[in-house]
Design a protein around this motif. Structure first.
Motif, short mmCIF file in Angstrom:
data_model
loop_
_atom_site.label_atom_id
_atom_site.label_comp_id
_atom_site.label_asym_id
_atom_site.label_seq_id
_atom_site.Cartn_x
_atom_site.Cartn_y
_atom_site.Cartn_z
N ILE A 280 54.77 -13.80 6.83
CA ILE A 280 55.13 -15.58 7.73
C ILE A 280 53.52 -15.75 7.93
O ILE A 280 53.88 -17.63 7.41
N ARG A 281 52.91 -15.50 7.58
CA ARG A 281 51.54 -15.60 8.14
C ARG A 281 51.42 -16.54 6.62
O ARG A 281 50.41 -17.62 7.45
N THR A 282 51.15 -15.70 6.03
CA THR A 282 50.60 -17.01 4.45
C THR A 282 51.56 -17.35 3.70
O THR A 282 50.52 -17.96 2.90
N ALA B 230 63.65 -4.75 13.02
CA ALA B 230 64.35 -5.37 14.37
C ALA B 230 62.82 -5.97 15.39
O ALA B 230 62.84 -7.18 15.22
N LEU B 231 62.03 -5.22 15.33
CA LEU B 231 60.88 -5.40 16.08
C LEU B 231 60.50 -6.49 14.75
O LEU B 231 59.23 -7.13 15.39
N PHE C 231 56.82 -14.83 17.11
CA PHE C 231 55.57 -14.50 17.78
C PHE C 231 54.28 -13.99 17.17
O PHE C 231 53.14 -13.89 16.88
N GLY C 232 54.58 -14.49 15.42
CA GLY C 232 53.22 -14.27 14.25
C GLY C 232 53.02 -13.22 14.80
O GLY C 232 53.68 -12.27 14.18
N TYR D 204 63.23 -19.56 10.73
CA TYR D 204 61.93 -19.28 9.64
C TYR D 204 61.56 -21.00 9.52
O TYR D 204 62.40 -21.71 8.52
N ARG D 205 59.94 -21.04 9.94
CA ARG D 205 59.93 -22.90 9.06
C ARG D 205 59.14 -22.14 8.07
O ARG D 205 57.76 -21.64 8.23
#
Length: 282
Positions: free
Chosen positions: A103-105, A178-179, A186-187, A277-278
């Motif tokens: 997600i971050r990248t 799930a977590l 939350f990134g 998600y964006r």
């Protein structure tokens, strides 16, 4: 006369087994590329395994039983918990831990574009082969414990035990994915993974260990029938050892049903996270 009518588009159906086989092979190549790191991890896991055995062996030198667990029976329980944990960490932990990084990248965009189920792709991409050593050690400890107790095992009991092991793996995977899905909001969610380890540490001890006080009774009930962490580890070992199930035989049904519910809930949470998600390009 030729038929120029348009043909219906063919539906692409990915071969999930072949894709997983490719992931398995790539992971093996990656491990063998960094052999020294692989060997160090094997040694570390073996040391941790040995430390656990020595600790409880010392305890059982002073007491014949803890609750209704003898030394050999407790080692069978320990082996069951280690087996479930090793399978989860071998096949799912590296991938769920990497979800927030995708997600971050922005690499999650590439996963979403592939013509295959996104949860499957994210969950099975990597295999931690160092945990296979833990699986073998757990099986060896289980064999030792069963041989010392002298319990006769039927094929049906062994098959049921293995199915209950898969139930435990499915439950912990569902909790983990799930977590991991909360990374969309939350990134980096390292704190949530710490929370996962703190919760699952309760599964290192049998259910009956907690029924010693009011607070223990609350933990026993909550982690048996609300989030059945204790059930999915204790039930297989007690069933294999022919010990009375706590509180009764219905836990053989409760554990799989609770796990199925958890699998469905985690699937919904994962899909919901993807819908929120964006992408990196947006």
């Amino acid at each position: 006369m030729t038929d120029d009518s348009p043909q219906p588009p063919q539906t692409f159906r990915p071969n999930y087994l072949a894709v997983w086989g490719m992931f398995f092979r790539n992971s093996l190549i990656r491990e063998m590329t960094f052999r020294s790191n692989f060997v160090i991890e094997l040694v570390t896991r073996a040391f941790w395994f040995s430390a656990q055995l020595v600790l409880f062996d010392l305890i059982y030198r002073h007491v014949p039983t803890i609750q209704d667990w003898s030394r050999e029976e407790y080692f069978a329980f320990m082996a069951t918990g280690m087996l479930i944990n090793a399978l989860v960490e071998a096949f799912f932990m590296p991938n769920c831990a990497n979800f927030s990084e995708l997600i971050r990248t922005g690499d999650l965009d590439f996963a979403l574009l592939k013509p295959i189920d996104t949860q499957f792709l994210i969950s099975f991409e990597k295999v931690n082969f160092a945990m296979i050593n833990q699986v073998l050690l757990a099986l060896a400890l289980l064999w030792y414990s069963i041989s010392k107790t002298g319990i006769e095992l039927s094929i049906g009991r062994v098959v049921t035990y293995l199915l209950l092991i898969l139930v435990g793996v499915a439950f912990f995977y569902s909790l983990m994915i799930a977590l991991a899905s909360t990374s969309v909001w939350f990134g980096r969610n390292q704190g949530l993974y710490d929370f996962w380890f703190y919760i699952t540490i309760f599964a290192r001890y049998p259910q009956g260990f907690y029924k010693q006080s009011f607070g223990g009774e609350m933990l026993w009930f909550g982690f048996s029938f609300i989030i059945p962490i204790l059930l999915v580890v204790t039930v297989p070992s007690r069933f294999l050892l022919r010990k009375a199930l706590d509180p009764n035989w219905t836990v053989l049904v409760i554990a799989p049903i609770s796990t199925l519910v958890m699998v469905l809930i985690s699937r919904k949470i994962f899909q919901w996270s993807l819908s929120n998600y964006r992408s990196a390009s947006s």
